[in-house]
Design an enzyme around this catalytic site. Structure first.
Site, PDB file in Angstrom:
ATOM      1  N   GLY A  37      74.118  66.140 -12.832  1.00  0.00           N
ATOM      2  CA  GLY A  37      75.150  66.107 -11.804  1.00  0.00           C
ATOM      3  C   GLY A  37      76.503  66.218 -12.484  1.00  0.00           C
ATOM      4  CB  ILE A  48      77.939  61.776 -14.963  1.00  0.00           C
ATOM      5  CG1 ILE A  48      78.905  60.987 -14.086  1.00  0.00           C
ATOM      6  CG2 ILE A  48      77.765  61.083 -16.314  1.00  0.00           C
ATOM      7  CD1 ILE A  48      78.403  59.612 -13.695  1.00  0.00           C
ATOM      8  CB  SER A  90      68.682  68.316 -13.165  1.00  0.00           C
ATOM      9  OG  SER A  90      69.402  67.734 -12.109  1.00  0.00           O
ATOM     10  NE  ARG A  91      67.704  64.737  -7.350  1.00  0.00           N
ATOM     11  CZ  ARG A  91      68.345  64.153  -6.348  1.00  0.00           C
ATOM     12  NH1 ARG A  91      67.668  63.584  -5.374  1.00  0.00           N
ATOM     13  NH2 ARG A  91      69.672  64.138  -6.313  1.00  0.00           N
ATOM     14  NE  ARG A 130      73.813  51.814 -10.663  1.00  0.00           N
ATOM     15  CZ  ARG A 130      75.035  52.280 -10.852  1.00  0.00           C
ATOM     16  NH1 ARG A 130      75.386  52.687 -12.063  1.00  0.00           N
ATOM     17  NH2 ARG A 130      75.893  52.346  -9.859  1.00  0.00           N
ATOM     18  CD  GLU A 182      73.981  45.726 -15.235  1.00  0.00           C
ATOM     19  OE1 GLU A 182      74.905  45.704 -14.382  1.00  0.00           O
ATOM     20  OE2 GLU A 182      73.685  46.744 -15.869  1.00  0.00           O
ATOM     21  CG  HIS A 218      77.315  48.252 -15.339  1.00  0.00           C
ATOM     22  ND1 HIS A 218      76.306  48.009 -14.447  1.00  0.00           N
ATOM     23  CD2 HIS A 218      77.848  49.460 -14.963  1.00  0.00           C
ATOM     24  CE1 HIS A 218      76.226  49.006 -13.565  1.00  0.00           C
ATOM     25  NE2 HIS A 218      77.151  49.898 -13.869  1.00  0.00           N
TER      26      HIS A 218
END
Length: 333
Positions: free
Chosen positions: A155, A157, A176-177, A236, A265, A284
């Site tokens: 994407g 990023i 990627s998808r 994530r 977290e 994070h």
């Protein structure tokens, strides 16, 4: 009557000033779920950060609430299903953090391969005995230059990471998808199946969102394909089975792991802490920069005001809400 909006974190002042032109604003800084349940019924809109959980039990008390504006690209801290059922619009920001996060991803990668964090701790602890000790002890340090970098997630990023890594003299592989022909043409990125990217790359960077499909995408089986390689996570924490990562490091199979995110977290203690040479760990904050936070604040405000004007924001997360509560039903401005 002016809308009443709650802001649940320390938001940059300029976006708040913009919001105050159209709404009455109250800060309720980092409330607990119980505290929020008591107050949320007073507000028409709310702006929240990833540090503000917004579960179903809060949403059920949100009698006036029309919009939850996430001051983040991620929205996994919101029960979107519950919000949709109650006709509450959920929005996110997009594009704002791409450059800041990509820059951080490259920084983590360099720090991991060049042992910057490790040697910083070494010199502060007074263990730099001589140049001979340094030159004889740190022969495993590697450059990013000349490596094959695999990026999972292409994407905004992922593309920003690819551009920076290409400039550093690396070869870019990605999964990627869907294929991204623009970045293939721009930096020569090569699309490959997921397992091939893991198998052929020297460094793998995770730039995926948290979804049911990406949960533990790096699991015990796939981490076997990373033997002798480096793994970097700025997506994530749930993308990675951390127990599998610890095991791979312990057995000397994974050369190194750098991450800005964890499965749970905040982190107080973690098995990864004892592997100082093999890891770089940060709390994070890949997207935290003055410029990015201000831009993100303006976009979060813009999204919230759009909903209260009866408009449909580009970054509306739950488009099904339009059938349950059409835009004209939430219009206040």
């Amino acid at each position: 009557m002016r809308p009443k909006v709650a802001v649940l974190f320390k938001m940059k002042s300029k976006p708040v000033e913009e919001l105050k032109k159209y709404a009455d604003v109250e800060f309720i800084l980092y409330p607990t779920v119980e505290e929020l349940k008591k107050r949320i019924g007073e507000f028409d809109g709310v702006i929240i950060s990833p540090l503000n959980p917004f579960p179903k039990e809060v949403i059920e008390k949100a009698e006036r609430l029309k919009v939850i504006s996430c001051h983040s690209a991620g929205y996994d801290h919101v029960d979107v299903k519950a919000a949709t059922e109650r006709g509450i619009y959920v929005t996110k920001v997009s594009g704002v953090l791409s450059e800041a996060v990509a820059e951080f991803a490259v920084g983590l990668t360099i720090a991991l391969l060049r042992k910057i964090a490790y040697t910083d701790r070494l010199i502060r602890s007074g263990k730099w005995e001589s140049h001979a000790m340094i030159w004889s002890s740190f022969k495993d340090i590697e450059t990013v230059y000349g490596k094959k970098v695999g990026i999972l997630g292409m994407g905004a990023i992922g593309k920003a990471i690819a551009r920076r890594m290409k400039a550093m003299g690396t070869e870019i592989l990605y999964w990627s998808r869907s294929r991204k022909e623009d970045i293939e043409k721009e930096v020569g990125a090569v699309y490959k199946p997921l397992e091939n990217v893991l198998r052929e790359s020297d460094i793998v960077i995770l730039a995926l969102p948290a979804t049911p499909e990406t949960y533990h995408i790096i699991n015990e089986e796939r981490i076997k394909l990373l033997e002798g390689k480096y793994l970097v996570n700025i997506g994530r924490g749930t993308l990675v089975d951390e127990k599998a990562v610890v095991k791979a490091i312990e057995e000397g199979k994974l050369k190194g792991y750098a991450t800005d995110v964890f499965e749970k977290e905040p982190v107080q203690e973690h098995e990864l802490f004892k592997y100082e040479w093999e890891t770089v760990l940060t709390p994070h904050h890949a997207g935290l920069s003055r410029e990015a936070m201000e831009d993100m604040g303006f976009q979060a405000v813009k999204n919230l005001l759009a909903v209260l004007r009866g408009e449909v924001p580009k970054d509306l997360v739950n488009r099904e809400v339009l059938k349950i509560r059409p835009p004209e039903k939430v219009k206040m401005l």
